[in-house]
Scaffold this active site. Structure first.
Site, PDB file in Angstrom:
ATOM      1  CG  ASP A  48      11.174 -50.515  -8.286  1.00 10.46           C
ATOM      2  OD1 ASP A  48      12.082 -50.214  -8.995  1.00 10.46           O
ATOM      3  OD2 ASP A  48      10.457 -51.465  -8.314  1.00 10.46           O
ATOM      4  NE  ARG A  58      15.377 -60.390 -12.624  1.00 11.36           N
ATOM      5  CZ  ARG A  58      15.953 -59.094 -12.120  1.00 11.36           C
ATOM      6  NH1 ARG A  58      16.041 -58.456 -13.522  1.00 11.36           N
ATOM      7  NH2 ARG A  58      16.250 -58.962 -11.242  1.00 11.36           N
ATOM      8  NE  ARG A 116      19.947 -58.174  -5.400  1.00 15.44           N
ATOM      9  CZ  ARG A 116      19.412 -58.465  -6.485  1.00 15.44           C
ATOM     10  NH1 ARG A 116      18.912 -57.285  -7.225  1.00 15.44           N
ATOM     11  NH2 ARG A 116      18.895 -59.562  -7.142  1.00 15.44           N
ATOM     12  CB  CYS A 136      15.624 -52.274  -6.118  1.00 19.82           C
ATOM     13  SG  CYS A 136      14.368 -51.618  -7.376  1.00 19.82           S
ATOM     14  CG  HIS A 152      13.448 -58.408  -6.609  1.00 21.13           C
ATOM     15  ND1 HIS A 152      14.320 -59.543  -6.648  1.00 21.13           N
ATOM     16  CD2 HIS A 152      14.200 -57.447  -7.128  1.00 21.13           C
ATOM     17  CE1 HIS A 152      15.546 -59.022  -7.380  1.00 21.13           C
ATOM     18  NE2 HIS A 152      15.315 -58.004  -7.566  1.00 21.13           N
ATOM     19  CD  GLN A 160      17.227 -54.861  -4.818  1.00 19.76           C
ATOM     20  OE1 GLN A 160      17.285 -54.919  -5.863  1.00 19.76           O
ATOM     21  NE2 GLN A 160      17.895 -54.030  -3.788  1.00 19.76           N
TER      22      GLN A 160
HETATM   23  N1   CP Z   1      17.556 -54.561  -8.827  1.00 18.81           N
HETATM   24  C1   CP Z   1      17.767 -55.357  -9.729  1.00 18.81           C
HETATM   25  O1   CP Z   1      17.129 -56.525  -9.528  1.00 18.81           O
HETATM   26  O2   CP Z   1      18.373 -54.909 -10.729  1.00 18.81           O
HETATM   27  P1   CP Z   1      18.408 -55.675 -12.081  1.00 18.81           P
HETATM   28  O3   CP Z   1      16.968 -55.649 -12.935  1.00 18.81           O
HETATM   29  O4   CP Z   1      19.291 -55.077 -12.994  1.00 18.81           O
HETATM   30  O5   CP Z   1      19.031 -57.170 -11.912  1.00 18.81           O
HETATM   31  N1  NVA Z   2       9.757 -53.357  -9.918  1.00 19.53           N
HETATM   32  C1  NVA Z   2      10.961 -53.504 -10.866  1.00 19.53           C
HETATM   33  C2  NVA Z   2      12.195 -53.761 -10.247  1.00 19.53           C
HETATM   34  C3  NVA Z   2      13.600 -54.286 -11.034  1.00 19.53           C
HETATM   35  C4  NVA Z   2      14.503 -54.663 -10.536  1.00 19.53           C
HETATM   36  C5  NVA Z   2      10.492 -54.370 -11.997  1.00 19.53           C
HETATM   37  O1  NVA Z   2       9.803 -55.390 -11.877  1.00 19.53           O
HETATM   38  O2  NVA Z   2      10.998 -54.125 -13.126  1.00 19.53           O
END
Ligand code: CP
Ligand code: NVA
Length: 310
Positions: free
Chosen positions: A225, A103, A293, A265, A130, A133
């Site tokens: 989101d 990430r 997930r 998400c 992502h 997701q």
């Molecule tokens: N939806 C998602 O990726 O959540 P987290 O940021 O908690 O991993």
């Molecule tokens: N769009 C959000 C998604 C988190 C899972 C972010 O990038 O923070």
């Protein structure tokens, strides 16, 4: 050749269908208490430069269920935090690990990681995509609607990483996609172009709008989101103002079909992009979506690790 999952475009419609089928099967096995240790002795390395609740815990638990092991590595726990290059990190870690997930902030950084890795790399979220997701989202839609092709998904809010992957995934599998964003917050043109290419092949429709009501009209799925993603805190004030009319509340949800499902998400910022009555209401499927997930990532891990062995 090693297969990576950096964006949904790395998968064909057929591969998505296979992963969803495998995920449903593994979910059943877990429910019945049947062992499914398909990755015994395998290790997943997890590099995280941003926080996570769902992604981290679902990947770690997935590896436990599959009989393997997961190692969590915060960016600053690694020498990356002291300037070792991404390329050298990839070259080293892939001598130990069977698969890596990361990430990161910059999407180019995960491309660099994958380029120098001799094992598969999974994108656990970057500023641009992502895909994990989206796989869980498609599994959730399939469970609730019994099909994918021909449904209408309405995205309400920011044209962000989650939106980009969902738009690509939906158009790949034939879900009609309406994206509703405030002006200036639409998804990147390059990604919209790819989604249009997918739609032309799958027969899906795609539209980018600036009107939440029109976006949601007749939708089978309404998805939102956060308005402020990780790394955008400096823009918070401006964003909260610009997105005001894009809240998913019961008034907006009434524009959708009566059996609409509401998806997010997570994490949610209640009272901003979604109201309590919607996220806690009868249309919401967000907790099952979060659970998925784990099931979809299990299928993905098995597919990618097995593919390497071939
Ligand atoms: N939806 C998602 O990726 O959540 P987290 O940021 O908690 O991993
Ligand atoms: N769009 C959000 C998604 C988190 C899972 C972010 O990038 O923070």
């Amino acid at each position: 050749m090693i297969k990576h999952l950096l964006s949904m475009q790395d998968l064909s419609m057929q591969e998505i269908v296979e992963i969803l089928g495998k995920a449903a099967n593994l979910k059943q096995k877990l429910r019945k208490g049947e062992s499914h240790e398909l990755l015994r002795g395998k290790t997943l390395g997890m590099i995280f430069a941003k926080p996570s609740t769902r992604t981290r815990v679902s990947f770690e638990t997935a590896m436990t269920h599959l009989g393997g092991h997961a190692i969590y590595m915060g960016w600053n726990d690694l020498q990356l935090g002291r300037g070792e290059t991404i390329a050298d990190t990839a070259r080293t870690l892939s001598r130990y690990l069977d698969i890596i997930t990361a990430r990161l902030f910059e999407h180019d950084d995960i491309i660099e990681l994958a380029r120098h890795s001799s094992v598969p790399v999974i994108n656990a979220l970057t500023g641009l995509h992502h895909p994990c997701q989206t796989l869980a989202d498609l599994l959730t839609v399939q469970e609730h609607k019994g099909r994918l092709k021909g449904l209408k998904l309405a995205w309400v809010g920011d044209g962000n990483n989650v939106c980009n992957s969902l738009m690509l995934g939906c158009t790949l599998v034939g879900i009609n996609t309406s994206i509703g964003c405030p002006e200036g917050y639409e998804p990147p043109t390059k990604i919209v172009k790819r989604a249009r290419g997918n739609a032309a092949k799958s027969g899906a429709r795609i539209e980018i709008l600036n009107d939440p009501k029109k976006t949601v009209a007749g939708a089978d799925i309404v998805y939102t989101d956060v308005w402020v993603s990780m790394g955008q805190d400096k823009e918070k004030r401006r964003r909260l103002r610009d997105f005001r009319k894009f809240q998913v509340n019961s008034r907006l949800l009434k524009q959708a079909k009566s059996d609409v499902i509401f998806m997010h998400c997570l994490p949610a910022h209640r009272g901003e992009e979604v109201t309590d009555e919607v996220i806690d209401g009868p249309h919401s499927v967000v907790w099952g979506q979060a659970e998925n997930r784990m099931h979809s990532q299990k299928a993905l891990l098995v597919s990618l690790v097995t593919e390497v062995k071939r």
